[in-house]
Structures are given as C-alpha cells and as structure tokens.
Design an enzyme around this catalytic site. Structure first.
Site, PDB file in Angstrom:
ATOM      1  N   HIS A 251       0.828  -1.208  -0.104  1.00 52.89           N
ATOM      2  CA  HIS A 251      -0.217   0.019   0.046  1.00 52.89           C
ATOM      3  C   HIS A 251       0.626   1.232  -0.061  1.00 52.89           C
ATOM      4  O   HIS A 251       0.514   2.328  -0.547  1.00 52.89           O
ATOM      5  CB  HIS A 251      -0.950   0.090   1.230  1.00 52.89           C
ATOM      6  CG  HIS A 251      -1.959  -0.935   1.270  1.00 52.89           C
ATOM      7  ND1 HIS A 251      -1.761  -2.460   1.984  1.00 52.89           N
ATOM      8  CD2 HIS A 251      -3.284  -0.932   0.778  1.00 52.89           C
ATOM      9  CE1 HIS A 251      -2.863  -3.139   1.663  1.00 52.89           C
ATOM     10  NE2 HIS A 251      -3.723  -2.175   1.186  1.00 52.89           N
ATOM     11  N   ASP A 324      -4.504  -6.480  -7.527  1.00 51.00           N
ATOM     12  CA  ASP A 324      -4.810  -5.826  -6.434  1.00 51.00           C
ATOM     13  C   ASP A 324      -5.052  -4.380  -6.627  1.00 51.00           C
ATOM     14  O   ASP A 324      -5.135  -3.789  -7.763  1.00 51.00           O
ATOM     15  CB  ASP A 324      -3.667  -5.997  -5.498  1.00 51.00           C
ATOM     16  CG  ASP A 324      -3.814  -5.838  -3.995  1.00 51.00           C
ATOM     17  OD1 ASP A 324      -4.856  -5.480  -3.442  1.00 51.00           O
ATOM     18  OD2 ASP A 324      -2.735  -6.128  -3.105  1.00 51.00           O
TER      19      ASP A 324
END
Length: 613
Positions: A251, A324
C-alpha cells in the site's frame, strides 16, 4: 523483527514444502477449452470498444445506495467519476463491477442496506442496452479483515483457522460466509489469502495468512476455495506470486521479494498450485517485485513473464486474473496512472481493480479507460486480447448466475445473515483456535470466582468485550485502554493501577515497531512491549493475550503466561475466556514458527507448538 533468511526458520518451511517441479498444476486446470458460449461471443461482438474496456474495471463508489444524493458522497463521486452515484456511473461508463468498502467513508451500514444497494446497482446495469449485470466484490477474509460486521457471521481469520488444524472448519466458514454474501448481493470475495507468511515482520499479511508452512497453507487455501464456490461466490486466491516474505507494505511502497526461483517454488507457489487444482475462479496479483521471476523490476501485476509466462502458460491457469487495488503505491511507483492498466492487460491481467485518484484528489478512471481504448486503436493491444479478458469476465458472471438472476430477495436477508446455526458454527471453529504458548507459572486454568482483574492494553472494544467475559465468571474487571504505542506516562499509570488488582490481563496487538499499513493509521512503537514489562515488574499475576500476530512473546520472553487468539472478534475473545477458565482446553497449535526477535534464524517456539491442560 529482522527478516528471517535461509537458516533454520526457513529450513523448517522448506522441509514441509511441496517439491514438485514447476509445470501444469493439474489436468483439470490445464484442460483444453471446450468452446465458447455463443451468446457471450455475440454479446461481445455487439459492444463498442469503450464498453468492452469498461467491463474490465471494478470501481470503488461512495454512498450507501446506488442512487445516493448525500452531498458528501456526491462530491466525492464527482471528483472520481464526474457523476453523482453508482447508477450514474453505470449509465455513463458501464463498468464491469463495484467494490464495497468499510472505510473512507463506508459503503457498509447493515446487511439489509447492502442488499438494497446491490439490487440498485443491478437494476441500473440491467437497464443498459446490453443488460450486463455487475460483479460486486468485497474483502471478507475473516478475522481482522471483515468489511461486513455483525450481525453477519464473523469467521475466524486465516491464521486462527490454521491454528485449529481443521480444514473442514475453513471450508465450512467459507461456505457460510459465502452464503451470507450472496444473500446481500455480493458475488466475489477477495479471499482466501494464499501467501505463506515466513517473515514475522511482514507488515501487511501476518495473520491474514494461514501460516508459514506451505503444505499447511495449501490445505486451508484449497478448503476455502471449495467452500466459497459451494456457496456460488467467486473466491480470489491472493496475492500471486506470493506476498509472505516482505518488510514493505505494498500500500505504501514497492516490496521486493528476493527469493531465488527455487525458494519461490518451494515457499510461495504451493498454495496457488492448490487453488488452481481446486478450480479457483479468480487469482489476484501482487504489486511486488520478484527479480528471480522477472529481472526487469516490474511489479508482478505488470509483469508478462509472471502473469502470462508462469500463471497462464506454465501453471495452466484459465480463470480470471484481477489486480490488487490500483491505488496502492506498489502499482503506481514506476509508471504513470494511464500506463498501468495498459501494462497490466499486456501482462495478461483481466480485471483492473479500484483505479486511484491523482495527487489533487481527482479520479483517473476516465483517463485509464481512454488509455486502454487508445492502446487498442494504436495496435499496442489487439482487440482479440481485449475480447479474451472480456469473455472471461462475462463467463464468470454467467457461472455465478448473474445474467439469469441478478437480484437478491431483500425479504430473506434477516433469515440468512447472522442465522443462529452460522453463528454457532463460527463459535465452534473459534473455540478450536486459542493457542496456549506459555504457562510456566501454572497460572492457568483460572478458577471462577471473585477477584479484581485489570484488563489493559490495546483496543477499547477488545478489552471491554474481554472484561465482560471475565465478569460473567465472577471477576470484577477494570479496563484501561492504552493504544498501539502507549506513552511512558500511560504505562506508569497502568502499572500503578495494576498493584490494586489480583490479576492482570495484558492485551497486545503486534507489540513491535510496525509501520502503518494504510496512510493515516497509527504507528506501533515499543510502548506495548514496555507496558507488558512494567506490568510484570509489579509482581502481580499477568496473563498476556496476543489478539493479532502471535510473535509478540519474542519481545517480552520473561512473561510466564502467554496465549494467542490471532484476532479480536467477539468469538475469539469468548474462546479465550473459556480457555483461561478451563471451560475448554486450549486446542490451537502454532501455524507459524515464532523466532527469537533479534536472531530470526533461531526458533523460540516451533511450528505446531501448543500447550494444553
């Protein structure tokens, strides 16, 4: 913690791993195509290039209904898409689907609200000329990652289930979770996690993994694939080619896995092979760099050698490959946002998940969609390549029954979601997961009866729930919430309070230095470790309960009594209370090796360790 490398800790995983050479996973996975559905091919032929490209995007949307008029949600949606709500996004762009989120702010309010939201999305989709239903997805892994909270059933998380050592529990919890998701209109779950967590310092996977043994992880991944598909929900094995050995959160940065190809085949590959063998409908890529698989340094999501060369060609995978989330830094660090979807499709990906906002907060989806269309018009992507992904997306929607029955019966939500048999099954599964790692002082099991107990540590709701459970057993509990990184003053105050109690239960959540997994989240510092040491120094009886990763004991080895629950759901805490008081024996066994924190090659507690009484 330091990163465990090729010494004793990894040797244990290596010895347990599957050692078959890389090749076709199974005859089932590599079987030749039996021909395409002519109805779907006609549908694709009738679509414009823009409509086909849009089918490959799954979007985040703001609001709690498809036609929301809430000013704050409308403003956010306009920044991202130039329109007000999901229904208008569908009318303008006709995307392939949507992702429900529980934060930022949440789409999720209640099961009944989500069912109505899903029906609203499908009504808008079916009102379009081609009548293509939307995929609706969510992250409902169980344990610490559960977007839909009670009354929905709360499955133990992956590592907890593996601690119970019963793949049947994993299958049943996936089936029940899937049944409830379908009742509220969700047809795809971004689970199970197929990563092998061989790095205790992993900041983003941890208890989301089933463990550090590839063979154990493979059994549980396969069981959950079976369970979700039995409930007619698309499971998504993630994060290919394996996110288990990193100290960087994708992230926030670009993780680099430095496994050799041999190590990758032995540690990371087996669970994905198992998922493919069970016919998994979807696999999610990771935004990680694995130079032994692709020396260019491209993240796996954008890597043709990884997605096409390994996953498609060598493993024979024919299902849907989804990225993702594309708003993660691991995907965005090397290339501009407009290039990312083109490169992902060239790599062999089918579905582009959650396009980001730019630095100004404006959405880039429209630009990404235009970039895919232009790549086809300029010949960088062929239309046949695009059609292949669209076909896989539509075929999966057909398999899930969305063309035939896109709507859910909202009147049945209350009877299905949180049904008593579902909740009882979740509690039974949780009761097999609590792991007693140390009981040197023979403090456990506790005797029911009056005693003053201080419940201190991380998580206001967690310690309150645990205190209530202790109160049911005759204790008089006091709670002191100290957070992820308590200050010296807070530690001193809590230790002073402990001296007026008969027993202390110290609750920890990754009691080491951990960077936040999402922007804006608090930072774990050394405070939890120092709190436990201060409580032990009072001379009072102390039970340390780790409610997330079980590795905490490495940071306060002097603690004589230590147990792990792997999550902080009400079911996990209820099971912990039963175990502390001897109402049930501790049944869990470590699904990971816990190493010495400053010597990660040396096991402190081995895989499979677990005391009982």
């Amino acid at each position: 913690m330091q990163r465990p490398r090729r010494h004793a800790l990894l040797a244990a995983a290596l010895a347990a791993a599957m050692t078959a050479s890389l090749g076709p996973a199974t005859a089932r996975a590599a079987a030749p195509d039996t021909g395409k559905d002519p109805r779907l091919t006609r549908l694709i032929a009738a679509m414009t290039l823009e409509e086909k490209a849009a089918q490959l995007f799954v979007l985040q949307i703001y609001g709690k209904s498809a036609d929301t008029a809430d000013p704050a949600d409308v403003a956010r949606n306009r920044r991202l898409y130039g329109v007000d709500n999901a229904a208008q996004v569908i009318a303008r762009y006709k995307p392939g689907g949507f992702l429900y989120y529980s934060a930022d702010p949440p789409n999720v309010e209640s099961p009944q609200q989500l069912a109505a939201f899903s029906n609203g999305i499908q009504r808008a989709a079916m009102a379009q000329p081609h009548r293509v239903p939307a995929t609706i997805g969510i992250d409902q892994e169980g344990g610490i990652v559960a977007r839909v909270q009670p009354p929905a059933v709360q499955s133990p998380g992956s590592m907890a289930l593996a601690a119970g050592r019963r793949p049947g529990d994993a299958r049943e919890m996936a089936r029940l979770t899937g049944r409830e998701l379908r009742a509220i209109g969700i047809d795809q779950n971004y689970a199970p996690d197929a990563d092998v967590n061989i790095n205790p310092a992993n900041p983003v996977i941890g208890v989301r993994s089933f463990g550090s043994d590839p063979a154990l992880v493979s059994k549980f991944v396969g069981a959950q694939v079976d369970g979700y598909q039995a409930a007619n929900v698309t499971p998504t094995a993630k994060h290919f080619p394996g996110h288990g050995d990193t100290t960087t959160d994708s992230h926030l940065g670009v993780p680099e896995i430095d496994h050799t190809r041999e190590e990758w085949e032995k540690y990371d590959l087996p669970p994905f092979r198992a998922a493919i063998a069970r016919g998994v409908d979807s696999i999610m890529t990771a935004h990680i760099v694995v130079r032994s698989l692709d020396p260019t340094g491209d993240p796996a999501t954008l890597s043709r050698p990884i997605v096409t060369g390994i996953l498609r060609d060598r493993l024979g995978y024919r299902g849907v490959v989804v990225t993702d989330a594309l708003d993660m830094k691991g995907a965005r660090a090397k290339y501009g946002d407009e290039r990312i979807p083109v490169l992902a499709l060239k790599a062999g990906v089918d579905v582009l998940l959650k396009p980001p906002a730019d630095d100004k907060g404006d959405g880039v989806f429209a630009r990404q969609l235009a970039a895919v269309v232009q790549a086809v018009r300029k010949g960088e992507l062929t239309e046949e390549r695009l059609d292949a992904s669209v076909y896989r997306v539509l075929a999966l929607k057909k398999k899930r029954g969305l063309f035939r029955a896109p709507y859910v019966d909202e009147s049945k939500v209350g009877a299905i979601v949180g049904a008593k048999p579902h909740l009882a099954a979740a509690q039974r599964a949780a009761d097999r997961t609590t792991t007693l790692i140390k009981n040197d002082a023979r403090l456990l099991p506790l005797r029911p009866g009056p005693r003053k107990v201080l419940v201190a540590g991380w998580g206001a709701a967690t310690i309150r729930t645990l205190a209530d459970e202790l109160g049911k057993r005759g204790a008089t509990p006091t709670v002191t919430e100290t957070g992820l990184s308590p200050t010296p003053d807070r530690i001193a105050q809590t230790a002073a309070a402990a001296r007026d109690h008969d027993l202390v239960v110290a609750v920890t959540n990754r009691a080491w230095d951990v960077k936040p997994s999402q922007p804006g989240e608090p930072h774990n510092g050394p405070g939890q470790r120092d709190l436990v040491r201060a409580l032990l120094a009072t001379g009072k009886s102390v039970v340390v309960l780790a409610v997330r990763d079980p590795y905490d004991i490495a940071h306060f080895t002097q603690a004589p009594t230590y147990a792990a629950t792997y999550s902080y759901t009400a079911e996990a805490l209820r099971s912990a209370a039963k175990t502390l008081f001897g109402e049930q024996p501790p049944r869990g066994r470590l699904p990971v090796t816990v190493p010495v924190h400053d010597d990660p090659a040396t096991p402190l507690y081995p895989l499979g360790h677990g005391l009982t009484y």
